[in-house]
Design a protein around this motif. Structure first.
Motif, short mmCIF file in Angstrom:
data_model
loop_
_atom_site.label_atom_id
_atom_site.label_comp_id
_atom_site.label_asym_id
_atom_site.label_seq_id
_atom_site.Cartn_x
_atom_site.Cartn_y
_atom_site.Cartn_z
N ILE A 105 1.70 14.71 -13.66
CA ILE A 105 2.45 13.81 -12.77
C ILE A 105 2.30 12.35 -13.17
N TYR A 106 1.36 12.05 -14.08
CA TYR A 106 1.13 10.66 -14.46
C TYR A 106 1.59 10.44 -15.90
N THR A 107 2.22 9.29 -16.14
CA THR A 107 2.67 8.91 -17.48
C THR A 107 2.58 7.39 -17.58
N TYR A 108 2.11 6.91 -18.72
CA TYR A 108 2.10 5.48 -18.96
C TYR A 108 3.46 5.04 -19.47
N CYS A 109 3.81 3.82 -19.08
CA CYS A 109 4.97 3.15 -19.65
C CYS A 109 4.54 1.73 -19.94
N LEU B 272 1.81 2.54 -14.78
CA LEU B 272 1.52 3.96 -14.59
C LEU B 272 2.62 4.54 -13.71
N VAL B 273 3.39 5.47 -14.25
CA VAL B 273 4.44 6.14 -13.49
C VAL B 273 3.84 7.39 -12.88
N ALA B 274 3.90 7.49 -11.54
CA ALA B 274 3.33 8.63 -10.81
C ALA B 274 4.46 9.33 -10.08
N ILE B 275 4.65 10.62 -10.38
CA ILE B 275 5.69 11.42 -9.74
C ILE B 275 5.03 12.29 -8.68
N ASN B 276 5.58 12.27 -7.49
CA ASN B 276 4.99 13.02 -6.38
C ASN B 276 5.21 14.52 -6.60
N PRO B 277 4.15 15.32 -6.73
CA PRO B 277 4.34 16.76 -6.98
C PRO B 277 4.64 17.56 -5.73
N TYR B 278 4.43 16.94 -4.54
CA TYR B 278 4.57 17.66 -3.27
C TYR B 278 3.71 18.93 -3.26
N GLU B 279 2.52 18.81 -3.81
CA GLU B 279 1.59 19.94 -3.88
C GLU B 279 0.20 19.38 -4.14
N GLN B 280 -0.80 20.04 -3.54
CA GLN B 280 -2.17 19.60 -3.75
C GLN B 280 -2.64 20.01 -5.15
N LEU B 281 -3.11 19.05 -5.94
CA LEU B 281 -3.57 19.32 -7.29
C LEU B 281 -5.07 19.07 -7.39
N PRO B 282 -5.77 19.89 -8.18
CA PRO B 282 -7.24 19.73 -8.30
C PRO B 282 -7.64 18.68 -9.33
N ILE B 283 -7.08 17.49 -9.23
CA ILE B 283 -7.35 16.47 -10.25
C ILE B 283 -7.91 15.20 -9.63
N TYR B 284 -8.46 15.32 -8.41
CA TYR B 284 -8.98 14.12 -7.76
C TYR B 284 -10.41 14.30 -7.28
N GLY B 285 -11.09 15.32 -7.80
CA GLY B 285 -12.47 15.56 -7.38
C GLY B 285 -13.43 14.55 -7.97
N SER C 67 9.98 5.49 -0.03
CA SER C 67 9.27 6.24 1.00
C SER C 67 9.22 7.70 0.60
N GLY C 68 8.01 8.26 0.58
CA GLY C 68 7.83 9.64 0.16
C GLY C 68 7.47 9.81 -1.30
N ALA C 69 7.35 8.68 -2.01
CA ALA C 69 7.02 8.77 -3.43
C ALA C 69 5.52 8.91 -3.66
N GLY C 70 4.70 8.68 -2.64
CA GLY C 70 3.26 8.85 -2.79
C GLY C 70 2.50 7.56 -2.95
N PRO D 23 -2.80 -8.29 -12.74
CA PRO D 23 -2.15 -7.18 -12.03
C PRO D 23 -2.18 -5.89 -12.86
N HIS D 24 -2.19 -4.78 -12.14
CA HIS D 24 -2.04 -3.44 -12.71
C HIS D 24 -0.98 -2.74 -11.86
N TYR D 25 -0.04 -2.08 -12.51
CA TYR D 25 1.13 -1.59 -11.81
C TYR D 25 1.14 -0.06 -11.77
N VAL D 26 1.44 0.45 -10.58
CA VAL D 26 1.63 1.88 -10.37
C VAL D 26 2.99 2.05 -9.71
N ARG D 27 3.89 2.75 -10.39
CA ARG D 27 5.23 2.99 -9.87
C ARG D 27 5.34 4.47 -9.46
N CYS D 28 5.54 4.69 -8.19
CA CYS D 28 5.62 6.05 -7.66
C CYS D 28 7.08 6.49 -7.61
#
Length: 1850
Positions: free
Chosen positions: A99-103, A107-120, A165-168, A655-660
Motif C-alpha cells: 500500500i506504500y510507494t515513494y514518489c 509517500l503515497v499511501a493507498i487505503n487497503p480497507y483491510e487490517q494488515l499485519p505491518i504495524y506491530g 475523506s476515507g483515504a486513511g 516537511p515530510h509528505y504523506v499523500r493518502c
C-alpha cells in the motif's frame, strides 16, 4: 536519440481510454517521422489504428520495461508520466498487496480497507535506525526519517498527511505518532507517549463521524506538535485544530451519522451512572436519526464508549468532569427534540411543560421559563432603545440549531484545551515534530463554504509543496555540480491571490457580512463585478447567478453562494448565551469564559509555542460594544489567520509528505478504481512531483551501480581501473546526444527515457548471448542425440541379425524334428490298426466260449440248489418242533423260579429290617449279642441235628403218603391237564407270534442302531478331520495374530515413542517458556535496579551538596557502599559490631533477604521441573529397553527378598554394635580424671576422634540403608499377588455325572458329541497353558538365577565398599529395581490406562516419600555434624586446660631426647586467608581494577573465581558467617558495578560471565551434595564446605550470571547489528550474480552517509573474535554454544526481517547470495566444532526464504513443494516473499496472483503465528550446566601482578 529509435515494432505504449483512463498497446510496425496513424495491438487481442493529434503531433507515452514495474520509488521509472505512475501503483497495490510507494519525497499511501499485519512493534523495531531508502516504503520509514533529521540537524520537522475523506489520513497520522512514542520513549515516568496516544480516541469520538465515503472521517483538521528534550525523548505535545464541521451536529445527509460520541452515549444509556441523562435509542433523537444509519457495521459503540472514558481517565479528566461533558452532550440531544408551534407567520411558541426542553434545562441547570422565552424571542438594540421581538418558527428552529452548534463547538475547544494542558510539559522543549492531519482537496455536486475553506488550505499547502520539491531538485544539482536550468513548474499564487488578497473572495465576503442587509445574492453580484473577465481563474456558471467557479490546481470547482454569509457570520443570540452563563452547573459557564490568552492568535502559551485560532466564532458578550468587536472576526478571517500561522510553522520546519489515496468509493478491500485514483493523484500533487522530476534528470545512478548494471555492454578493453572514466567512455559510445545525460561528482544524471534505452541495449545484448548459448547447447544436445541414436542403431542391427540367425537354426531343428515325428506317427497308426483287429478277434472268441460255459454251469447249479432246499426244509421242521417244546419248558421253569425268588426276597427283606433296627437300637450291645449269638448257634446246631433226624423220619412217611396221593391226583388231573394244555398251546402260539414281532422289531432297531453307530463313526471321523483342519487354521490364525500382535506392539511402541517425544518437546517448550519468563523478569528487575541506582545517585547529587571542610572518603571504602547489599536471614538477629563503626550519615544498606526468599521459591520450581525432566529421560530409556524385551520380567524375585532380608538383619546388627560403641565413647568423654588419655597425640585421643567421626557417619549411612531396604520390602510385599489357578477337572466331573444321571440314549449320544468337543478343546487349551507355563517357568528360573547371581555379586561388592559408598550403591540398586518394576507394570497395564495411571501415582508418592526421607536424613546429618564440632571444641578446650595445669617444672623434669626432625614441605589445604579489613582491598584489586585482557592471556582461566572461592572456604572453615556473607555480597555488588561501568565492552562482560559461572560451579562442586561430588577426586571431596549451606547465594549468583549473559547478548547484538544487513544481503559475495536495478530518489537521499560497507568476511572475523575471547576466558563449552546459537539467531532474524521489508532484495540472484553466505556460516560452525550447538537450526527460516526465492513458482506441484519445504516460515512470511519477488532481469518471471492464492489456500489450515517479522530481540533462555573443575585448589598460585600480597595460602 531520435524518437524513431524507441517507437519500433513491439514497443509498448499507453493510449487514453474513457473507462480504464490508460490502456496498454503494442506497436505492430516501426514509427517513421511523418506518420499520422500508429498501428497498435491491444492486450485484449484487438487491433487499433491510433491517430496522432495533427496539431501537437504528440506520440503516445512509452511503457516502462517490465523489470521496472512495481518499483518502490516512482522516480526510479525510466518514463515518468501519468500512466506509468498509475500502472506502477496498481501493480504494487493489487498484485503485491503493497500500500506504500515513494514518489520522490512523497509517500503515497493507498487505503487497503483491510487490517494488515505491518504495524506491530516488531515492524517498528525493524525500521528504527534504518535509512529511508534501505527499506520498503512505509509510514514508519517517514517517521524514522523525521526523527533522525531532528536529532541530526537539530531542526524541527513536520509530517503533512493529506488526502480525501476515507483515504486513511487519520490512521496514518496515528501510526506516525505511535512510532514516535515507541522509539523515543518519555523522559519522565509520567508516560507522556501513552497520553499522546490516548488523545486519539477522545478526538476521534468528538471530531470524527461516518460519511458516505468513510466510516471514521475526521471532520476537522489538526496539527499535533510532539515535543522532545535534548536527548530526543518525548516530553509533551500540543494540538491545534482547524475548521470543525459544526453543521453536522444539527444535520446529516442520508447514510451518514453525527459525531461518534452521541451514538456512544445512546449505546451506554443503560449504565447506572447514565440514568440521570435520560437517554435512549439513537433513533429517538432528531440530531442522530436524520442520516438513517445509526449503526456502523463491525463497531460496538458501547465498547468504544468504554475506551473513550478510559482515555479520559488516562489524560487526567476526573469522573465529575467526564459526567459534566456527557451532561452537556445529552443536553444537546434533548435540545434537538425541542419543537415549536406557530402562532402566526411571525411568532411561535413552545408547548407548556415540553419534556425535551425541561430535560435540557434540568441537565444544564437553567430556568425553564427563561430558556423557553428566549428560544422564541430575540432582543434588538438600536441607538435609542432596546425591544424584544418574537421570531417565526423557522427562525426559532435555526436559532435552536445555532445554539446547539455553538455549545458543541465550545465543548470541543474546552476538551482540546484540557488535552493540551495535560500534554504540556514543564521541561523546556528542545525540538518538536509536527503531524498535520488535514483534509484533502474536495469537490462534490454541491460545494459550500466548508469546501471553499478546505480547497483554500490545500492551495496553500500545494504551493509550499511545490516550492520544497523545486528546492530539493535544485540542491541536488548544486551538490553534484552539474549545470542546471530553471525548471518551469505550476505556481498557484494567482489562485491564492484570488482568494485572500485585497478585494479577494474572503474580503468581499467579510464586507458583505458587515452590511446590514447583505445577502448571498448581493455578494455573488459583487464577485461577478470584481473578478469576472478580469481573472482567468474565476468563472461564472452559465445557468446560475448564485454560484461561481474557481480553477484550482487540481480541478475546477463550482461553489454555491447560498449559506456562505450565514456560515461566515456563525450568529448566536446573545440572550441564549446569557441564560447558559447563569447556569448553576459549574462546568457550563466555564465554556463561555473570557480567555483572551486562549483565543488570541498573537499571544503565546507558557511553553513558548504559539497557539492557533480555533475555528468557532466567539460568543456574544454582555456589552454591546464588545459584542460588535467580537462579531468582526468572522470564520473566514479566523481561518485565514490560522492558515497563515500554520504555513509559517511549516516553513520553519523540514516537511515530510504523506499523500493518502482512496482506491474506490465502495470500501472494497484491495480494489483499484483507476478514475478515482487519477483524480486524487492530480489533486494531491504527486503528478506535479513527477512532472518536476521529469523536466530535469529524473534517473540517477552512482558510478559503481552503473558499472555493475551495464558491465555487459562494455568490452574488456573499455574497463579501466577508474570507474568514473570507464562510465564516461561507455556512455559516449552508447548515447550520442550529450544533452541526455550529465556527469556529477558521484552520480550520472539521465534524461527521461534514457535508462529504458540502456535497458533495451542491455536486454538485446543478453538476448544475443542467450541465443549464442542456446545455439551451442542445442548443437551439443543434437550431436549427443545423434551419437546416441547411431549407437542405438548399431545395437539394434546386431540384435536383429542375431535374431535372424537364431530363427534359421530353429527352422532346421524343427524340420529334422518333423521328419522324426512323421516316422514315428506312421508306425504308430499301423500298429494301432493291427491291435484293433487282434483285440476284436479275441473278444469274439471269449464271448462264445463264455456263453457255452454259462449254460453248463446253470444246469449244475439248479440241481445243487434243489438238494439244498430239501435239506433246509427238513431241518427247519425238526428244529421248529424242538424249539416249541423247549420254550414251553423254560417258561414254566421261569414262572416257578420267579415265585420262589419272590418269597425268598420277602424273607430276606424282613430279616434285613429286623437286623438293621436291632443294630440301631442296640449299637452298644454288640459284644453281648456276639456271645449270645454263639450260644444260639450252638443250640441251633443241636436243634438242627434233632430236626434232621425228625425230618428224615417224617420225610420217609410223607414220601410214601405222597406217592400214593400223587398217583391219585395224577390220574385225576391228567384229564384237566390235557384240556389246559390245549388252551395253553394256543396261548403259547400267540405269544410266539408276538415274540416274533418283537424279534423283528428288535432286529430293525438293531439295524438302525448299527446304522447310527456307523453314521456316528463316520461323523466322528469327519469331525476329527474337521477339527484337524480347524486346528491347522487356528494355528495359522494364531501365527497371523501373533504377527499382528507383534506389529501392533511395534506400532504401539512407535506411537508411545512419538507421544513421549511430543510430550518431551512440549515439556521442553514449557520449561524454556518458564525459564524465558523468569529470565525476562530478572532482566526487568535488573533494569529497575539500574533505574533505582540512577535515581538514587541523582538524589544524592541533589541532596549531598559539597560543603567546606568535607573529607573525601577512600575509593576502596566507597566502592562497597552499594545499596545492593545482600544479607541472609540469620544476620537479622545478630549484632555485628563493625556496622556500628560506620558513619551515622551512611544510608542503611538494602536487605536482599526478601529477594532470596522469592528466589528460593523459584529454585524449588526449577527443581521440580528438573525432576520431571529426569522422569522423562527415564521413561525414554524404558521405552528403548522395552523394544528388546519380548517376555515379561518376573515381578517377584525370591533371591532378592532373601538378599534384602539378610542385608536388613546385618545392618540392624551393625547398628546395635555402633550404638554400643557410641555409648562407650560418651563414657570415655565424661571421664576427665585421666588427663593423659585426652592429651594430644595420645592413642586414646586418636582412637576417640576417629571412632567418633566414623560412628556418626556410619550411623547416618546405616539408618538410610535400613529405611531404603524397609521401603523396598514393603513395596515388594504389596506387589506379591497369590496366583489362584483353577483346573477344569471339577467341571468335567460334573458334566460326566450329569451325563450318567440321564438315561436316554439320544440325549446320551448328543451329550457324548458335546463331551468329545469339550474334552478336545480343553485338552488343547490345557496343552497350550501347560506349554506357556512351562516356558514362563523356565524363563523365570533363568531370570531368578541371573538375579541371584547378580544379587550375590552386588552383596559382595557392597560388603567390599567403604561405608560411605554403600548407600550410593544401594540407591543405585533401588533405581534399577524401580526401573525394572516400572517396565513390568508398563507392559502389564498397557491395555488399562487407568490402572497404569494409578500405578504411576503410587510410584510418585513413593518417590516423594523417599525424597522426604532423604531430606530428613540430611537434617540429621547436619545435626550430627554440629554435635561433632561441639565435641571437637570441648576436646580442644579440655586440651588447653590440661596444658595449663601442667607445671613448668614437670615439663623441665621430663627427659628430652634428641630427635632428628626431617623438613617436610607444607601441605596446603586450598584456602586463602585474609583479614576482615582487607576485604575492600581484595574486591578492588581482584574485581574493580582488574583488566580482563592481562588475566585472560597470562593466567589460569577463571582465576578470580578460584581465589574468591578459596577465600570463602577459609571463612567457612572458621565458621564465620559474617565474613562469608560480607565477602559474597561485596563480590556480587562489585561485579555489578564493573558491568555497569564497562558494560559495553564485550571482553569485560565475557570475562565476568566466565568467572561468575566458574564461581557458581565451585560453590556447587564443593557444596558437599552428592549430586555435585560424582566427578571429584578424594582430595577435592576433602575441600568441601563444612559449615554453611550457600544454596541461596548460588541462586543469586545464577541470577547474576543470567543478567550478565543477557548483557553479553545485547553487546554482541549492538556490534553485529550494523554488519548483518550489509554483509548478508547487500554485499555481493559472488561477484556478478546480482544485478543492480535503477533506484529512485530515496536511495540517494539517505539520512546518514555510508561509514564503510561491511562484508561477510567482516561478520566471520567478528565471530572469530567473539569465539576466541570466550575461549581465552575459559567459558564453559555449553555456554559458548548457547552464545553462538544466540548470535546466529540474531543474524538470521535481522537478515530475514530486512528481506521481508525490502522488495529490491527478493530476487533469484539474491537467494543464491544468501545461500552462499549461510553455507559460509555453516562452514565456520564446522571449523569450530559447533554444529551440535543448535545454531544452524536458527538459520532455517532464512535458508527456506532463500530457497523460496530460487524455486519454480508456477504450477500446483510447485505450490505443494513450497508448502512442504517452507515449514519454518509462517504463512504471512511465505506470502510476503512471493509478493515481494522482483525479477532483476527480463528473463525472470513474476509470481502470478493465482499462484499466491493457491499457496494461501494450501496453507490456510496451518496454525502458525500471524506475525510477519521474527523477534530479533528475542533471547533464548540460558542454562548453566554443571561443569566441575579438575584443577586442585591447593596447586593454585597467586601471581604478584594481582596485588594480593595481603592474603596467604592455608
Amino acid at each position: 536519440m531520435a524518437a524513431s529509435e524507441l517507437y519500433t515494432k513491439f514497443a509498448r505504449v499507453w493510449i487514453p481510454d474513457p473507462e480504464e483512463v490508460w490502456k496498454s498497446a503494442e506497436l505492430l510496425k516501426d514509427y517513421k517521422p511523418g506518420d499520422k496513424v500508429l498501428l497498435l495491438h491491444l492486450e485484449d487481442g484487438k487491433d487499433l489504428e491510433y491517430r496522432l493529434d495533427p496539431k501537437t503531433k504528440e506520440l503516445p507515452h512509452l511503457r516502462n520495461p517490465d523489470i521496472l514495474v512495481g518499483e518502490n520509488d516512482l522516480t526510479a521509472l525510466s518514463y515518468l508520466h501519468e500512466p506509468a505512475v498509475l500502472h506502477n501503483l496498481r501493480v504494487r497495490f493489487i498484485d503485491s498487496k503493497l500500500i506504500y510507494t515513494y514518489c520522490g519525497i512523497v509517500l503515497v499511501a493507498i487505503n487497503p480497507y483491510e487490517q494488515l499485519p505491518i504495524y506491530g512493534e516488531d515492524i517498528i523495531n525493524a525500521y528504527s535506525g534504518q535509512n529511508m531508502g534501505d527499506m520498503d516504503p512505509h509510514i514508519f520509514a517517514v517517521a524514522e526519517e523525521a526523527y533522525k533529521q531532528m536529532a541530526r540537524d537539530e531542526r524541527n520537522q513536520s509530517i503533512i498527511v493529506s488526502g480525501e475523506s476515507g483515504a486513511g489520513k487519520t490512521v496514518s497520522a496515528k501510526y506516525a505518532m505511535r512510532y514516535f512514542a515507541t522509539v523515543s520513549g518519555s523522559a519522565s515516568e509520567a508516560n507522556v507517549e501513552e497520553k499522546v496516544l490516548a488523545s486519539n480516541p477522545i478526538m476521534e469520538s468528538i471530531g470524527n463521524a461516518k460519511t458516505t465515503r468513510n466510516d471514521n472521517s475526521s471532520r476537522f483538521g489538526k496539527y499535533i506538535e510532539i515535543g522532545f528534550d535534548k536527548r530526543h525523548r518525548i516530553i509533551g505535545a500540543n494540538m491545534r485544530t482547524y475548521l470543525l464541521e459544526k453543521s453536522r451536529v444539527v444535520f446529516q445527509a442520508e447514510e451518514e451519522r453525527n459525531y461518534h460520541i452521541f451514538y456512544q452515549l445512546c449505546a451506554s444509556a443503560k449504565l447506572p451512572e447514565f440514568k440521570m441523562l435520560r437517554l435512549g435509542d439513537a433513533n429517538n433523537f432528531h440530531y442522530t436519526k436524520q442520516g438513517g444509519s445509526p449503526v456502523i457495521e463491525g463497531v460496538d459503540d458501547a465498547k468504544e464508549m468504554a475506551q473513550t472514558r478510559q482515555a479520559c481517565t488516562l489524560l487526567g479528566i476526573s469522573e465529575s468532569y467526564q459526567m459534566g461533558i456527557f451532561r452537556i452532550l445529552a443536553g444537546i440531544l434533548h435540545l434537538g427534540n425541542v419543537g415549536f408551534m406557530s402562532r402566526d407567520s411571525d411568532s411561535c411558541t413552545i408547548p407548556p411543560r415540553h419534556e425535551p426542553l425541561s430535560i435540557f434545562c434540568d441537565l444544564m441547570a437553567v430556568d425553564f421559563e427563561e430558556m423557553c422565552h428566549w428560544l422564541c424571542h430575540r432582543k434588538l438594540a438600536t441607538a435609542a432603545e432596546t425591544y424584544i421581538k418574537p421570531i417565526s418558527k423557522l427562525q426559532a428552529t435555526n436559532a435552536r440549531d445555532a445554539l446547539a452548534k455553538h455549545i458543541y463547538a465550545k465543548l470541543f475547544n474546552w476538551i482540546v484545551d484540557h488535552v493540551n494542558q495535560v500534554l504540556h510539559s514543564a521541561v523546556k522543549q528542545h525540538s518538536f515534530i509536527g503531524v498535520l492531519d488535514i483534509y484533502g482537496f474536495e469537490t462534490f455536486e454541491i460545494n459550500s463554504f466548508e469546501q471553499f475553506c478546505i480547497n483554500y488550505a490545500n492551495e496553500k499547502l500545494q504551493q509550499q509543496f511545490n516550492m520544497h520539491v523545486f528546492k530539493l531538485e535544485q540542491e541536488e544539482y548544486m551538490k553534484e555540480q552539474i549545470p542546471w536550468t530553471l525548471i518551469d513548474f505550476y505556481d498557484n499564487q494567482p489562485c491564492i491571490n484570488l482568494i485572500e488578497s485585497k478585494l479577494g473572495i474572503l474580503d468581499l465576503l467579510d464586507e458583505e457580512c458587515r452590511m446590514p442587509k447583505g445577502t448571498d445574492d448581493t455578494w455573488a453580484q459583487k464577485l461577478y463585478n470584481t473578478h469576472l473577465n478580469k481573472c482567468a481563474l474565476f468563472e461564472k456558471p452559465r445557468l446560475s447567478n448564485k454560484a461561481f467557479i474557481i480553477q484550482h490546481f487540481a480541478d475546477k470547482v463550482e461553489y454555491q453562494c447560498e449559506g456562505f454569509l450565514e456560515k461566515n457570520k456563525d450568529t448566536v443570540f446573545e440572550e441564549q448565551i446569557k441564560v447558559l452563563k447563569s447556569s448553576k452547573f459549574k462546568m457550563l459557564p466555564e465554556l463561555f469564559q473570557d480567555d483572551e490568552k486562549a483565543i488570541s492568535p498573537s499571544s503565546a502559551t507558557s511553553s513558548g509555542r504559539t497557539l492557533l485560532t480555533r475555528t468557532p466564532a466567539k460568543p456574544t458578550k454582555g456589552r454591546p460594544g464588545q459584542a460588535a468587536k467580537e462579531h468582526k472576526k468572522t470564520v473566514g478571517h479566523q481561518f485565514r489567520n490560522s492558515l497563515h500561522l500554520l504555513m509559517e510553522t511549516l516553513n520553519a520546519t523540514t516537511p515530510h509528505y504523506v499523500r493518502c489515496i482512496k482506491p474506490n468509493d465502495f470500501k472494497f478491500p484491495f480494489t483499484f478504481d483507476e478514475k478515482r485514483a487519477v483524480q486524487q493523484l492530480r489533486a494531491c500533487g504527486v503528478l506535479e512531483t513527477i512532472r518536476i522530476s521529469a523536466a530535469g534528470f529524473p534517473s540517477r545512478w552512482t558510478y559503481q551501480e552503473f558499472f555493475s548494471r551495464y558491465r555487459v555492454l562494455m568490452k574488456q578493453k573499455d574497463v579501466l581501473s577508474e570507474r568514473k572514466q570507464t562510465c564516461k567512455n561507455v556512455l559516449e559510445k552508447l548515447i550520442k546526444d550529450k544533452d541526455k545525460y550529465q556527469f556529477g561528482k558521484t552520480k550520472i544524471f539521465f534524461r527521461a527515457g534514457q535508462v529504458a534505452y540502456l535497458e533495451k541495449l542491455r536486454a538485446d545484448k543478453l538476448r544475443a548471448a542467450c541465443i549464442r548459448i542456446q545455439k551451442t547447447i542445442r548443437g551439443w544436445l543434437l550431436r549427443k542425440k545423434f551419437l546416441r541414436m547411431r549407437k542405438a542403431a548399431i545395437t539394434v542391427q546386431r540384435y536383429v541379425r542375431g535374431h535372424q540367425a537364431r530363427c534359421y537354426a530353429k527352422f532346421l531343428r524343427r524340420t529334422k524334428a518333423a521328419t522324426i515325428i512323421q516316422k514315428y506317427w506312421r508306425m504308430y497308426v499301423i500298429r494301432r490298426r493291427y491291435k484293433i483287429w487282434r483285440t476284436a478277434t479275441i473278444v469274439l472268441q471269449s464271448y462264445l466260449r463264455g456263453y457255452l460255459a454259462r449254460n453248463r454251469y446253470r444246469k449244475i447249479l439248479r440241481e445243487h440248489k434243489a438238494v439244498i432246499i430239501q435239506k433246509w426244509v427238513r431241518g427247519w421242521l425238526a428244529r421248529t418242533y424242538y424249539k416249541r417244546s423247549t420254550h414251553a419248558i423254560i417258561y414254566l421253569q421261569c414262572c416257578f423260579r420267579r415265585m420262589m425268588a419272590k418269597r425268598e426276597l420277602k424273607k430276606l427283606k424282613i430279616e434285613a429290617r429286623s437286623v438293621e433296627r436291632y443294630k440301631k437300637l442296640h449299637i452298644g450291645m454288640e459284644n453281648k449279642i456276639m456271645q449270645l449269638q454263639r450260644k444260639v448257634d450252638e443250640q441251633n446246631k443241636d436243634y438242627k441235628c434233632l430236626m434232621e433226624k425228625l425230618t428224615n423220619l417224617e420225610g420217609i412217611y410223607n414220601s410214601e403218603t405222597e406217592k400214593l396221593r400223587s398217583d391219585l391226583e395224577r390220574l385225576q388231573l391228567s384229564e384237566e391237564e390235557a384240556k389246559i394244555a390245549t388252551g395253553r398251546v394256543l396261548s403259547l402260539q400267540e405269544e410266539i407270534a408276538k415274540l416274533r414281532k418283537d424279534l423283528e422289531q428288535t432286529q430293525c432297531e438293531k439295524k438302525s442302531i448299527e446304522e447310527c453307530a456307523d453314521r456316528y463313526k463316520q461323523e466322528t471321523e469327519q469331525l476329527v478331520s474337521n477339527l484337524k483342519e480347524e486346528n491347522t487354521l487356528l494355528k495359522q490364525e494364531k501365527e497371523a495374530l501373533n504377527h499382528l500382535i507383534v506389529e501392533q506392539a511395534k506400532e504401539m511402541t512407535e506411537t508411545m515413542e512419538k507421544k513421549l517425544i511430543e510430550e518431551t518437546k512440549q515439556l521442553e517448550l514449557d520449561l524454556n517458556d518458564e525459564r524465558l519468563r523468569y529470565q525476562n523478569l530478572l532482566n526487568e528487575f535488573s533494569r529497575l535496579e539500574e533505574r533505582y541506582d540512577d535515581l538514587k545517585e541523582e538524589m544524592t547529587l541533589m541532596i549531598n551538596v559539597p560543603k567546606p571542610g568535607h573529607k573525601r572518603t577512600d575509593s576502596t571504602h566507597s566502592s562497597n557502599e552499594s545499596e545492593y547489599t545482600f544479607s541472609s536471614e540469620i544476620a537479622e538477629t545478630e549484632d555485628i559490631p563493625s556496622r556500628t563503626e560506620e558513619p551515622s550519615e551512611k544510608k542503611v544498606p538494602l536487605d536482599m533477604s526478601l529477594f532470596l526468599k522469592l528466589q528460593k521459591r523459584v529454585t524449588e520450581l526449577e527443581q521440580e521441573k528438573q525432576v520431571m525432566q529426569d522422569e522423562l529421560d527415564r521413561k525414554e530409556e524404558q521405552v528403548l529397553r522395552s523394544k528388546a524385551k519380548e517376555e515379561e520380567r518376573p515381578q517377584i524375585r525370591g533371591a532378592e527378598l532373601e538378599y534384602e532380608s539378610l542385608k536388613r538383619q546385618e545392618l540392624e546388627s551393625e547398628n546395635k554394635k555402633l550404638k554400643n560403641e557410641l555409648n562407650e565413647l560418651r563414657k570415655a568423654l565424661s571421664e576427665k580424671s585421666a588427663p593423659e588419655v585426652t592429651a594430644p597425640g595420645a592413642p586414646a585421643y586418636r582412637v576417640l576422634m576417629e571412632q567418633l567421626t566414623s560412628v556418626s557417619e556410619e550411623l547416618d549411612v546405616r539408618k538410610e540403608e535400613v529405611l531404603i531396604l524397609r521401603s523396598q520390602l514393603v513395596s515388594q510385599k504389596e506387589a506379591i499377588q497369590p496366583k489362584n489357578t483353577m483346573t477344569d477337572s471339577t467341571i468335567l466331573l460334573e458334566d460326566v455325572q450329569k451325563m450318567k444321571d440321564k438315561g436316554e440314549i439320544a440325549q446320551a449320544y448328543i451329550g457324548l458329541k458335546e463331551t468329545n468337543r469339550l474334552l478336545e478343546s480343553q485338552l488343547q487349551s490345557q496343552k497350550r497353558s501347560h506349554e506357556n507355563e512351562a516356558e514362563a517357568l523356565r524363563g523365570e528360573i533363568q531370570s531368578l538365577k541371573e538375579e541371584n547371581n547378580r544379587q550375590q555379586q552386588l552383596l559382595a561388592q557392597n560388603l567390599q565398599l567403604p561405608p560411605e559408598a554403600r548407600i550410593e550403591a544401594s540407591l543405585q540398586h533401588e533405581i534399577t529395581r524401580l526401573t525394572n518394576e516400572n517396565l513390568y507394570f508398563e507392559e502389564l497395564y498397557a491395555d488399562d490406562p487407568k490402572k497404569y495411571q494409578s500405578y504411576r501415582i503410587s510410584l510418585y508418592k513413593r518417590m516423594i516419600d523417599l525424597m522426604e526421607q532423604l531430606e530428613k536424613q540430611d537434617k540429621t546429618v547436619r545435626k550430627l555434624k554440629k554435635q561433632l564440632k561441639v565435641f571437637a571444641k570441648k576436646i580442644g578446650e579440655l586440651e588447653v586446660g590440661q596444658m595449663e595445669n601442667i607445671s613448668p617444672g614437670q615439663i623441665i623434669d621430663e627427659p628430652i631426647r634428641p630427635v632428628n626432625i626431617p623438613r617436610k614441605e607444607k601441605d596446603f589445604q586450598g584456602m586463602l586467608e585474609y583479614k576482615k579489613e582487607d576485604e575492600q582491598k581484595l574486591v578492588k584489586n581482584l574485581i574493580l581494577e582488574l583488566k580482563p585482557r592481562g588475566v585472560a592471556v597470562n593466567l589460569i582461566p577463571g582465576l578470580p573465581a578460584y581465589i574468591l572461592f578459596m577465600c570463602v572456604r577459609h571463612a567457612d572453615y572458621l565458621n564465620d558467617d559474617q565474613k562469608v556473607r560480607s565477602l559474597l555480597t561485596s563480590t556480587i555488588n562489585s561485579i555489578k558495578k564493573v558491568l555497569k561501568k564497562r558494560g559495553d565492552d564485550f571482553e569485560t562482560v565475557s570475562f565476568w560471565l566466565s568467572n561468575t559461572c566458574r564461581f557458581l560451579h565451585c560453590l556447587k562442586q564443593y557444596s558437599g551434595e552428592e549430586g555435585f561430588m560424582k566427578h571429584n577426586t578424594s582430595r577435592q571431596n576433602e575441600h568441601c564446605l563444612t559449615n554453611f549451606d550457600l544454596a541461596e547465594y548460588r541462586q543469586v549468583l545464577s541470577d547474576l550470571a543470567i543478567q550478565i549473559y543477557q548483557q553479553l547478548v545485547r553487546v554482541l547484538e549492538n556490534i553485529l547489528q550494523p554488519m548483518i544487513v550489509s554483509g548478508m544481503l547487500e554485499h555481493e559475495t559472488i561477484q556478478g550474480v546480482s544485478g543492480v536495478k535503477p533506484t529512485g530518489l530515496r536511495k540517494r537521499t539517505s539520512s546518514i552517509a555510508d561509514e564503510g560497507t561491511y562484508t561477510l568476511d567482516s561478520i566471520l572475523r567478528q565471530l572469530n573474535s567473539f569465539h576466541s575471547v570466550m575461549c581465552q576466558h575459559g567459558m564453559d563449552p555449553e555456554l559458548i554454544k548457547q552464545v553462538v546459537k544466540q548470535m546466529f539467531y540474531i543474524v538470521g532474524a535481522v537478515t530475514l526481517n530486512n528481506l521481508l521489508l525490502r522488495k529490491d532484495m527478493c530476487s533469484w540472484s539474491k537467494g543464491m547470495q544468501i545461500r552462499y553466505n549461510v553455507s559460509q556460516l555453516e562452514e565456520w560452525l564446522r571449523d569450530k566444532n559447533l554444529m551440535n550447538s543448535g545454531a544452524k537450526e536458527t538459520l532455517e527460516p532464512l535458508i527456506q526464504a532463500a530457497q523460496l526465492l530460487q524455486v519454480k513458482k508456477k504450477t500446483d506441484d510447485d505450490a505443494e513443494a513450497i508448502c512442504s519445504m517452507c515449514n519454518a516460515l509462517t504463512t504471512a512470511q511465505i506470502v510476503k516473499v512471493l509478493n515481494l519477488y522482483t525479477p532483476v532481469n527480463e528473463f525472470e518471471e513474476r509470481v502470478s496472483v493465482s499462484f499466491i492464492r493457491t499457496i494461501q489456500m494450501r496453507l490456510r489450515d496451518r496454525k502458525d503465528s500471524p506475525q510477519l517479522l521474527m523477534d530479533a530481540k528475542h533471547i533464548f533462555p540460558v542454562t548453566f550446566p554443571f561443569n566441575p573443575s579438575s584443577l586442585a585448589l591447593e596447586t593454585i598460585q597467586i601471581p604478584a601482578s594481582l596485588g594480593l600480597g595481603f592474603i596467604s595460602r592455608v
